[in-house]
Design a protein around this motif. Structure first.
Motif, short mmCIF file in Angstrom:
data_model
loop_
_atom_site.label_atom_id
_atom_site.label_comp_id
_atom_site.label_asym_id
_atom_site.label_seq_id
_atom_site.Cartn_x
_atom_site.Cartn_y
_atom_site.Cartn_z
N VAL A 120 -1.41 -1.38 -4.77
CA VAL A 120 -1.69 -2.45 -3.80
C VAL A 120 -0.48 -2.55 -2.87
N SER A 167 1.18 -4.69 0.33
CA SER A 167 1.14 -5.93 1.09
C SER A 167 1.96 -5.78 2.36
N ILE A 192 4.66 -8.17 -2.22
CA ILE A 192 3.63 -8.33 -3.25
C ILE A 192 3.93 -9.53 -4.14
N ASP A 194 3.66 -12.57 -4.21
CA ASP A 194 2.90 -13.68 -3.66
C ASP A 194 1.84 -14.03 -4.71
N THR A 235 -1.53 -12.13 -4.28
CA THR A 235 -1.47 -10.69 -4.54
C THR A 235 -1.32 -10.41 -6.03
N SER A 285 -9.20 -10.21 -1.51
CA SER A 285 -7.81 -9.79 -1.33
C SER A 285 -7.60 -9.30 0.09
N ASP A 308 -4.90 -7.64 0.92
CA ASP A 308 -3.98 -6.51 0.82
C ASP A 308 -4.74 -5.18 0.86
N TRP A 319 -5.61 -1.65 -0.82
CA TRP A 319 -5.66 -1.07 -2.16
C TRP A 319 -5.95 0.42 -2.06
#
Length: 841
Positions: free
Chosen positions: A71, A73, A77, A79, A82, A190, A192, A194
């Motif tokens: 993942v 960000s 990350i 967070d 996340t 999400s 973010d 991936w």
């Protein structure tokens, strides 16, 4: 022979049709049993030493193939949103059937190692539950930064990416598991990015897409060939003969391969697309000459007899030479390449047999009206296609010196290009640049220390088990032992020589000591002391000096820029030792004594993941592993890493009693690539010699044998020189192309030279011969070159790079070999006609 075949095919054509249909249908029934194999490990024989050691190391250290989920960000990350998503994906992945949950690595599955108080260590889950606040998320960041084992492995040093390493039981299930994980990720809210990558995923997904490509490319090639033949002959019933031959050849060959139990590897998946264009070559020669010779009112059987008498021997030799080119691959030490070569070679010979029996039978069954249309088409073609070919013939003879000089110059440039070829391969690059696997690989290797694994395995050469057996033999001769005790000890000795561990024997001996007394007890106590002493001395990798050596090797590899990160037992020991001490950086060191190392490792056993220790060392401490993370799966990169290790060993010899070996997928790829290159070179040289001998035998002339090899030699030189000049890596598909170049490049030369000799014998005048050669013979060669070259063009639209590579270079090979045959051969013959034909004209 020709008359016999014609009689068989034309008088009993119904039997020919039914026999071909029955054979095709019988083997087509085997196609649903297909199994796909894209594991590069299978490029090596099962008993290959490096492959056997690799599998042994995986079993010894419980190392598993892994799916890497990442993942990324935009900011950090760390967070809550996340990390909550990361926790969800980790828990979902751990629950999948086929995943080894105990060894899954993520922030949600590893320990934070910290000091409770001086001399006491604490193991707590790093992220048992997702953080609810930013401060809780930042606390996790601080903990990870203090653990070298995790930093830049499961969390990037930029704090912008985190990874989940999902170990799987069977790498053949990786595509299915990756798709399930993708589905779960898509269900999350999400923001973010991936990504999913890893060699097992790439290989298994390649297998899935390869299977789809097999079902698309071969039919498309058939359609393209059909359209081309229609453009040449404008007669659908007439050209169906060639299409039936091609389809029957492909179905029978693939059905036989699958029916015999062979799996379809990346190489054998290309058999169908290779055979589809090649199988029509002889058919096109027959159709072309028949269309040129047959006139309305002529007897079909007589025309066929003339055509077959002209073409049978050249077709036989071209089929045999093409088959030899592929069968030479049997000399390579790569099983999938051997299977590919064997079945393509078989398919070429099968196509020849079907062609010489079926095509005459089919043509003789056509209606007169259908055949009558051929002369009109040939007349029309004569005004367009033929004029181009005839113009080429005039220029090849008129400017012979120029063409010969040009080909000599091209050959010299090609030789320089060949010297610049780079041998390299990488399964990830089997996908196009924008493919999700390729994108994931690029992104995650940019953020992390590397998603490619290689293992350095260090082993103690001391055979402590044999020393223990020797001690047991000594006590077996001790008169103080009763027969019962001696028999028990002999049984234990035999078990120890089998699969029983030394530790298990010590436990059994402890129990036995409670049963004996007196002199027997003294004898067995002495044996117990020997066993315990040997056990203590044999714990090689609790030695501080040896751990320090491993640590030094790791530090050196980091300075080379080739290894993103390495982890070993030394890192575990230093981390735990720090927390047992002051917790300060100066205690991040290896203890001064073996007892201190043993104490540290005993403390580590109280963690939530004690089994992690056995990924780095065996329970008897006789073997240890250094896990290297690489950012590239290129063979050249891995080769550079092995060279760097060799350099270090030259200046820092291994401690006495140790040996070092390599394991890991990245290393195995280097091993089979080197074996393939050596094998391909051997097969190419041997096949070249065999084909040359065949040419001399066919033409009963050394001069004509050399002439026949010229197009082949120049085509191979040019193609591989071009590969070197454009910087295309020499990978598996490129290597195999040498066999196709060898087999097909000589085909056109055989037909051209055979017709040149026969025509020159009739005309006694080279200019007249040249004019005739660039009529029907040159048209047939050109048609075949176009059919084969364009027949491979569907591969250019494949999503898989090996298929595109094959398509581009095969089309190039056909075009170049045809041009070399039609330009260089007549140019050389023009200049050396007095030597070649023993004539003044």
């Amino acid at each position: 022979m020709v008359n016999l075949l014609l009689t068989l095919s034309t008088r009993h054509r119904r039997w020919v049709f039914w026999a071909l249909a029955a054979l095709t249908l019988a083997l087509a029934s085997q196609l649903p049993r297909i199994t796909i194999d894209t594991d590069p490990e299978n490029m090596l024989p099962v008993d290959h030493p490096q492959r056997a050691f690799h599998n042994q190391a995986k079993e010894t250290f419980s190392m598993h193939d892994m799916i890497v989920v990442g993942v990324v960000s935009e900011n950090s990350i760390y967070d809550p949103a996340t990390l909550t998503a990361l926790h969800s994906v980790a828990r979902f992945s751990a629950g999948l059937d086929g995943v080894i949950a105990a060894d899954l690595m993520s922030l949600a599955d590893v320990d934070n190692i910290s000091q409770a108080e001086p001399g006491t260590i604490r193991f707590e889950w790093m992220m048992k539950t997702p953080p609810e606040t930013v401060s809780e998320a930042l606390a996790i960041r601080d903990q990870v930064a203090d653990l070298p084992l995790l930093y830049n492995t499961i969390v990037a040093d930029s704090d912008q990416a985190a990874a989940i390493y999902v170990p799987i039981k069977d790498k053949n299930e990786s595509y299915r598991l990756a798709e399930q994980i993708r589905g779960h990720i898509n269900s999350l809210d999400s923001a973010d990015d991936w990504h999913i990558t890893g060699l097992p995923v790439a290989e298994d997904q390649f297998g899935y897409e390869m299977f789809v490509q097999m079902g698309i490319s071969a039919p498309l090639a058939g359609l393209v060939i059909f359209i081309l033949l229609y453009m040449f002959f404008r007669n659908v019933p007439f050209i169906l003969a060639a299409m039936i031959v091609a389809m029957a050849t492909v179905v029978i060959t693939m059905g036989l391969l699958i029916g015999l139990g062979f799996t379809v590897h990346i190489m054998s998946s290309m058999i169908a697309i290779f055979l589809m264009p090649i199988a029509v070559v002889d058919s096109v020669h027959i159709l072309s000459e028949f269309a040129d010779r047959h006139k309305p009112g002529d007897d079909v059987k007589n025309t066929l007899a003339d055509v077959m008498r002209h073409l049978f021997q050249p077709m036989l030799f071209t089929s045999v030479t093409s088959a030899v080119g592929f069968l030479s691959l049997l000399l390579t030490p790569i099983p999938p390449v051997q299977i590919f070569g064997a079945f393509v070679g078989f398919g070429i010979l099968l196509a020849f047999v079907i062609t010489v029996i079926f095509v005459p039978a089919y043509i003789s069954a056509l209606k007169p009206a259908t055949l009558a249309r051929l002369s009109k088409v040939e007349a029309a073609q004569g005004g367009r296609f033929a004029r181009t070919i005839q113009g080429l013939g005039k220029r090849s003879g008129r400017y012979a010196k120029f063409w010969v000089a040009a080909f000599i110059a091209i050959s010299a440039i090609s030789v320089v290009g060949i010297q610049q070829i780079n041998i390299n391969d990488n399964p990830i690059r089997w996908f196009k640049e924008g493919h999700e696997i390729r994108v994931a690989d690029k992104v995650l290797n940019k953020h992390f220390a590397g998603t490619y694994d290689a293992y350095l395995v260090l082993q103690s050469k001391a055979d402590s088990q044999q020393l223990l057996v020797n001690a047991m033999d000594k006590q077996l001769s001790n008169a103080a032992l009763t027969t019962k005790t001696r028999n028990w000890l002999a049984e234990q000795r035999d078990a120890l020589l089998g699969d029983m561990a030394a530790g298990e024997f010590i436990w059994n001996l402890e129990d036995k000591l409670y049963e004996v007394k007196g002199a027997e007890a003294e004898a067995l106590s002495e044996l117990m002391q020997s066993a315990e002493q040997l056990g203590s001395n044999s714990k090689t990798f609790t030695s501080p000096a040896i751990l320090a050596y491993m640590d030094g090797l790791q530090d050196y590899l980091l300075t080379t820029g080739l290894v993103g990160k390495s982890n070993s037992l030394a890192d575990v020991v230093k981390t735990v030792n720090r927390e047992l001490g002051s917790g300060a950086p100066e205690d991040y060191a290896i203890p001064a004594s073996a007892q201190g190392v043993a104490q540290v490792l005993m403390q580590y056993q109280s963690s939530h993941r004690p089994q992690d220790l056995w990924h780095f060392v065996t329970p008897d401490y006789q073997q240890s592993l250094i896990w290297l993370q690489l950012t590239s799966g290129d063979n050249q990169h891995m080769t550079a890493v092995t060279a760097a290790v060799d350099t270090y060993l030259d200046t820092h010899p291994l401690p006495a009693g140790l040996e070092l070996n390599w394991a890991g997928k990245a290393y195995l790829n280097v091993v089979w690539q080197e074996a393939m290159v050596e094998g391909m070179l051997a097969s190419l040289i041997s096949a070249f010699v065999v084909v040359f001998v065949m040419m001399v035998v066919l033409f009963r002339s050394l001069v004509f044998g050399v002439l026949a090899m010229l197009p082949l030699t120049l085509t191979i030189s040019f193609i591989y020189g071009l590969i070197g000049w454009i910087g295309k890596d020499y990978d598996m598909p490129i290597a195999v192309l040498s066999s196709l170049t060898l087999g097909l490049s000589v085909d056109f030369a055989i037909h051209f030279i055979e017709r040149a000799r026969a025509t020159q014998a009739e005309t006694k005048d080279w200019q007249s011969t040249l004019s005739i050669l660039f009529d029907e013979p040159a048209r047939a060669i050109s048609r075949n070159a176009i059919v084969i070259a364009v027949g491979f063009t569907p591969l250019l639209f494949a999503p898989l790079v090996p298929y595109i590579t094959v398509g581009v270079f095969l089309a190039s090979i056909m075009a170049i070999s045809a041009l070399v045959t039609l330009i260089m051969l007549p140019a050389v013959m023009t200049l050396a006609r007095r030597l070649i034909f023993k004539t003044e004209n």
